[in-house]
Design an enzyme around this catalytic site. Structure first.
Site, PDB file in Angstrom:
ATOM      1  N   ASP A 241      37.589  17.119 -42.448  1.00  0.00           N
ATOM      2  CA  ASP A 241      36.629  16.046 -42.741  1.00  0.00           C
ATOM      3  C   ASP A 241      35.304  16.374 -42.062  1.00  0.00           C
ATOM      4  OD1 ASP A 241      35.333  13.666 -43.203  1.00  0.00           O
ATOM      5  OD2 ASP A 241      36.396  12.584 -41.608  1.00  0.00           O
TER       6      ASP A 241
ATOM      7  N   ASN B 241      32.427  14.336 -42.468  1.00  0.00           N
ATOM      8  CA  ASN B 241      31.515  13.199 -42.281  1.00  0.00           C
ATOM      9  C   ASN B 241      32.144  11.993 -41.593  1.00  0.00           C
ATOM     10  OD1 ASN B 241      33.159  12.313 -44.268  1.00  0.00           O
ATOM     11  ND2 ASN B 241      31.568  11.901 -45.783  1.00  0.00           N
TER      12      ASN B 241
ATOM     13  N   ASP C 139      36.981  16.893 -46.998  1.00  0.00           N
ATOM     14  CA  ASP C 139      35.971  16.976 -48.059  1.00  0.00           C
ATOM     15  C   ASP C 139      35.538  18.432 -48.277  1.00  0.00           C
ATOM     16  OD1 ASP C 139      34.220  17.434 -45.857  1.00  0.00           O
ATOM     17  OD2 ASP C 139      33.980  15.267 -45.612  1.00  0.00           O
TER      18      ASP C 139
ATOM     19  N   ASP D 279      48.784  21.880 -63.675  1.00  0.00           N
ATOM     20  CA  ASP D 279      49.732  20.841 -63.280  1.00  0.00           C
ATOM     21  C   ASP D 279      50.731  20.533 -64.404  1.00  0.00           C
ATOM     22  OD1 ASP D 279      50.185  18.762 -61.147  1.00  0.00           O
ATOM     23  OD2 ASP D 279      49.895  17.420 -62.844  1.00  0.00           O
TER      24      ASP D 279
ATOM     25  N   GLU E 191      52.431  25.197 -63.161  1.00  0.00           N
ATOM     26  CA  GLU E 191      53.502  24.509 -62.427  1.00  0.00           C
ATOM     27  C   GLU E 191      54.588  24.229 -63.451  1.00  0.00           C
ATOM     28  OE1 GLU E 191      54.362  20.568 -59.744  1.00  0.00           O
ATOM     29  OE2 GLU E 191      53.166  20.450 -61.546  1.00  0.00           O
TER      30      GLU E 191
END
Ligand code: NOJ
Length: 584
Positions: A53, A55, A61, A232, A286
């Protein structure tokens, strides 16, 4: 380390130069295989929500990932697979996409994506992104339109059917996330199909407009410069003709019943023709519900569908449906032997034992006790990086991160876990204690706890409150410690990756299991002409003397996880969870 002192036959990734490019004349084959960059790659999966992270909002992110690219480059991986980064309401952590051309606001902006991609390229790595096109979010514009009326132009983008009778869904299809796969929608008094969550309606691939939309969005990302896709649940895109009820036998293996629909190969070939064949990319499907025997139909280079798929036989060896179960080493070895048998030189394989849908590698397949965690994590990396197929490493496994000590259902975030609790515990079908005990081993959240970067608060993942708790063992297990500890899982994994990159036999060599029935030792060879390698792995905490079958006498020890110097002997004195790689 040992490796540095060894003169290996190929320096750097020299043999990668032969990798075929579109339009290039066919390269010479190696052991029957056409060399390709994605066959020689080591892939690292980033689950952005939990990586870093930048922020302080508690959610990983894209700038966070960019800030860690040096770490990944130093590890030696050359392809990054990014789990979904698209705009999403996050019913299933991004696997429910609202806008395929936008970045999830928690993850940043398109400029952040471009910076990440540029940073990856600068470091001579590649990026593949998740393509989730079996379903969208119910908040996707297509579905918002589709549900408005029966004659909306987007109606046929999804599957809408009348119920069988009042309050009865159109058929008996179950959702992978508990309950029926049909959801009643009062606006038009029809049901829509969702194999996963209620908020993940299935796209209707039989509609050519849907396929054209998918091909367009694929081009959008490829034209930006991404190097391919992880697709996916791709075998589910073609639905059974007429959507008939599943038989009791089919209900026992729903993934198989949903996979392999009548047009699956046709659609994949069309996708290849329309999009993939025009770029130098890698694809990995997948392959939920696809057996090993069926795999070549999807990945053979003579069929022009996908490059490779994930087969789940090994990673799911420890479960029976949703139930955790014990497994034996001969069972695991039999799976890898079958891979070698079923996939010939035209069908490339993958090798992985963890991802964001499975518990932690060392907790599932090794021994995560303080005594053996490091040794067994190293042993598992040795195996993954010396078996056949492109290896996929899941974030944090290079540190030997472990399962989380979950207590109550409130500790979990995953929709699968929560829906299962409602369906099984709240209805009294399963006791809460039994459900939680099973979930502790199985839960996908085990792999989704934040990366442990250092010993500061929240393991250095965030300065805010993490979206999912950081494993309390972050003070002992974290990247900052491991990059400087010569005995760490990280540095060992780095050396193993380097060995793989320098050793064509580990990529293209043939595979032979020397001792399939041995309950504790996994011993196999990888051979490419005169280059012969032996891997010996003690999958137990017991020390033992091991006579190598056939009196084979390895000379040169290349890697060891426990500091052994033994060589030039046909009987190895192995410690618990010891791993060795020899040249002979
Ligand atoms: C497989 C993904 O890996 C998983 O995380 C997701 O929940 C389902 N597909 C649905 O997209």
């Amino acid at each position: 380390m040992l490796l540095a002192a060894i003169a290996l036959p190929f320096v750097g990734n020299a043999y990668a130069q032969h990798a075929a490019r579109p339009g290039a004349t066919a390269a010479a084959t190696i052991n029957g295989y056409t060399p390709m960059w994605w066959k020689e790659a080591v892939v690292y999966q980033v689950y952005p929500r939990s990586f870093k992270d930048s922020n302080g909002d508690g959610i990983g992110d894209l700038p966070g990932i960019t800030s860690k690219l040096d770490y990944l480059q130093q590890l030696g991986v050359n392809v990054i697979w990014l789990s979904p980064h698209y705009d999403s309401p996050n019913a299933d952590n991004g696997y429910d996409i609202r806008d395929y051309r936008k970045v999830m606001k928690e993850f940043g902006t398109m400029a952040d994506f471009d910076a990440l991609l540029a940073g990856i390229k600068q470091r001579h790595m590649r990026l593949i992104i998740d393509l989730v096109v079996n379903h969208t979010s119910d908040e996707h514009r297509w579905f918002v339109e589709s549900r408005k009326s029966k004659d909306n132009p987007y109606r046929d983008y999804y599957f809408w059917r009348d119920g069988k009778g009042p309050g009865q869904p159109p058929n008996n299809y179950p959702s992978f996330f508990s309950g029926s796969a049909w959801q009643y929608d009062p606006t038009t008094k029809q049901y829509y199909l969702h194999y996963f969550a209620v908020k993940q309606p299935d796209l209707n691939w039989d509609n050519p407009k849907v396929r054209a939309e998918v091909y367009d969005l694929m081009k959008f990302w490829l034209d930006k410069g991404v190097d391919g896709f992880r697709m996916d649940v791709i075998p589910l895109i073609s639905k059974p003709t007429g959507l008939p009820d599943l038989t009791p036998e089919q209900l026992r293996h729903v993934d198989r019943a949903y996979a392999n629909g009548p047009h699956m190969h046709e659609y994949l070939q069309e996708m290849n023709r329309e999009v993939l064949s025009k770029y130098d990319v890698m694809t990995v499907g997948e392959a939920l519900g696809i057996s090993l025997e069926q795999t070549p139909l999807m990945v053979s280079d003579e069929r022009h569908e996908l490059n490779m798929i994930f087969n789940f036989d090994a990673v799911r060896i420890n479960r029976d449906g949703r139930q955790w179960k014990s497994w034996t080493l001969p069972q695991l070895k039999a799976i890898y032997a079958k891979h070698a048998e079923e996939l010939d030189a035209h069908s490339w394989d993958t090798v992985f034992l963890s991802n964001h849908d499975n518990p932690r590698l060392v907790s599932s397949f090794g021994d995560d006790s303080p005594e053996y965690r490091v040794a067994s994590a190293k042993l598992l990396e040795t195996m993954l990086l010396t078996l056949r197929g492109t290896p996929f490493i899941y974030q944090g496994d290079e540190l030997g991160m472990t399962n989380y000590p979950f207590k109550g259902i409130g500790d979990y975030n995953d929709i699968e876990a929560k829906n299962g609790y409602k369906a099984d515990v709240l209805t009294g079908k399963v006791s809460e204690a039994a459900y939680l005990e099973n979930l502790r081993h199985m839960s996908r959240d085990n792999a989704r706890t934040p990366m442990q970067w250092d010993g500061s608060a929240n393991g250095g993942f965030t300065t805010g409150t993490p979206w999912l708790a950081v494993n309390p063992n972050y003070k002992e297990i974290n990247a900052a410690e491991e990059v400087q500890d010569p005995h760490s899982v990280y540095l060992y994994t780095r050396s193993m990756i380097a060995l793989r990159h320098k050793t064509p036999a580990l990529v293209y060599g043939t595979y032979e299991d020397l001792d399939p029935a041995n309950p504790a030792i996994f011993a196999y060879t990888r051979t490419l002409g005169a280059e012969r390698y032996l891997v010996v792995l003690n999958f137990s905490d017991k020390a033992m003397d091991y006579a190598i079958p056939g009196g084979l006498k390895p000379t040169q020890l290349l890697m060891t996880n426990l500091g052994s110097t033994e060589g030039n002997t046909s009987t190895l004195h192995l410690k618990g969870w010891e791993a060795r790689v020899y040249r002979y």
